[in-house]
Design an enzyme around this catalytic site. Sequence first.
Site, PDB file in Angstrom:
ATOM      1  N   HIS A   1      27.278  34.817  44.219  1.00 13.07           N
ATOM      2  CA  HIS A   1      28.190  35.759  43.576  1.00 13.07           C
ATOM      3  C   HIS A   1      27.675  36.080  42.182  1.00 13.07           C
ATOM      4  O   HIS A   1      27.251  35.190  41.449  1.00 13.07           O
ATOM      5  CB  HIS A   1      29.593  35.155  43.470  1.00 13.07           C
ATOM      6  CG  HIS A   1      30.503  35.925  42.563  1.00 13.07           C
ATOM      7  ND1 HIS A   1      30.901  37.214  42.841  1.00 13.07           N
ATOM      8  CD2 HIS A   1      31.085  35.602  41.380  1.00 13.07           C
ATOM      9  CE1 HIS A   1      31.693  37.648  41.868  1.00 13.07           C
ATOM     10  NE2 HIS A   1      31.819  36.692  40.969  1.00 13.07           N
TER      11      HIS A   1
ATOM     12  N   GLY B   1      32.633  42.692  41.799  1.00 11.51           N
ATOM     13  CA  GLY B   1      32.684  41.319  42.281  1.00 11.51           C
ATOM     14  C   GLY B   1      32.482  41.254  43.778  1.00 11.51           C
ATOM     15  O   GLY B   1      32.191  42.254  44.438  1.00 11.51           O
ATOM     16  N   CYS B   2      32.658  40.056  44.350  1.00 16.16           N
ATOM     17  CA  CYS B   2      32.459  39.855  45.786  1.00 16.16           C
ATOM     18  C   CYS B   2      33.427  40.687  46.612  1.00 16.16           C
ATOM     19  O   CYS B   2      33.098  41.140  47.699  1.00 16.16           O
ATOM     20  CB  CYS B   2      32.637  38.376  46.138  1.00 16.16           C
ATOM     21  SG  CYS B   2      31.204  37.377  45.734  1.00 16.16           S
ATOM     22  N   THR B   3      34.653  40.867  46.114  1.00 14.22           N
ATOM     23  CA  THR B   3      35.681  41.528  46.907  1.00 14.22           C
ATOM     24  C   THR B   3      35.964  42.956  46.451  1.00 14.22           C
ATOM     25  O   THR B   3      36.870  43.592  46.973  1.00 14.22           O
ATOM     26  CB  THR B   3      36.993  40.719  46.852  1.00 14.22           C
ATOM     27  OG1 THR B   3      37.396  40.575  45.481  1.00 14.22           O
ATOM     28  CG2 THR B   3      36.799  39.352  47.465  1.00 14.22           C
ATOM     29  N   GLY B   4      35.209  43.460  45.493  1.00 11.77           N
ATOM     30  CA  GLY B   4      35.426  44.825  45.051  1.00 11.77           C
ATOM     31  C   GLY B   4      35.277  44.977  43.550  1.00 11.77           C
ATOM     32  O   GLY B   4      34.775  44.074  42.866  1.00 11.77           O
TER      33      GLY B   4
END
Length: 385
Positions: free
Chosen positions: A103, A357-360
């Site tokens: 990440h 980030g990892c999720t958006g």
Amino acid sequence: MSGKETKQLIADVFQELADTLETGRSVSSTVALTALGSEHAEAELIAAAKNAADKGISVKVIGTQEIDYSGIESYLVADADEGHKKLEELLTEGIADAGVTMHYPFPIGVSTVGRVITPGKGKQMYLATTTGTSALTRVEALVLNALYGIITAKACGIAEPTIGLLNIDGARQAELLLKRLAENRYSIHFASSNRSDGGAVMRGNDVLAGTCDVMVMDSLTGNILQKIFSSFTTGGNYESLGFGYGPGIGEGMDKLIMIVSRASGAPVVSGAIEFADELVRGNFKQIQAAEFAKLKQASLDDLLKEFQPQKEKIQEEVVQPEKEVVTEEIHGVEILDLEDAVQQLWKHGIYAESGMGCTGPVVMIAEKRLSEAKAHLADAGYIEG
């Protein structure tokens, strides 16, 4: 120079010669690996580090276990957050040339170029891109993705990489813009589809056959393809093939950060370390700087402005507050509102940066301003209160 220093110098020269004979490598690199945060055991990441070390790469493993293995140095940390800080420290101080991690909050404008082994002919192909956001409008992002792929392929030794654009929304407009760029004397080599009608727009068959060196697509599509290529033999919970999601590329990116997934197994993580090593030995940073200089000469910025959709309202000018170290992430802001959210905080004298980030998308903020920033964004309707 003292006699002792002379002996040490001679010893270092002979050691380098021995390493070259043993590994076939004339230039060494050091890659830092964060071993925490995976869906697999830490031992899986350590196995990847050992595989890479056996190939002559110096690996700095950041984790909770002391590793006694030739070519590996351990850096002990308590958790993933501390591991991320240690990675930044090793890269900033020049102790490591590159980092491999699961990440990293890349800013808008930076995205990663993955590499896969295509099943049709076993050829390696670069996926541009696989994580991150190169730009906030689709066509501009696709164009930058293509250029990021070219930079990565060149740093890995492909002097004239061929590019193809996956047949998705925006591909035709991106192709037109890239051809305009080529007319401005930036060298681009377009691939031709294996299908009878040819052309630089690639079909599904071309993806499997590796028709081009660089396959251009949006990062969400690239992320899915990367996962499929990496784990189609395992059912998806263990990535066993390829080189990971690749380096973060962008004009303002001064560190070489390679991304792997939490599902990446030892073969993929080891491949990512080798990918990083190739880039270091290929003078990646120099090539990236040289290519961006060529793109400026070819009037890339002006071409991108021509293709920008006109905004209905003119934003008021906002002065950027004094910079602060941003370590915290605020989630929940829509990607199209991200820059406006940052500007909203600047209006209130709070320094912020946009990131992915990892999720958006995320708004990066200093820890001490986190609560205040969330309150302002909630009041303005950018996030839920």
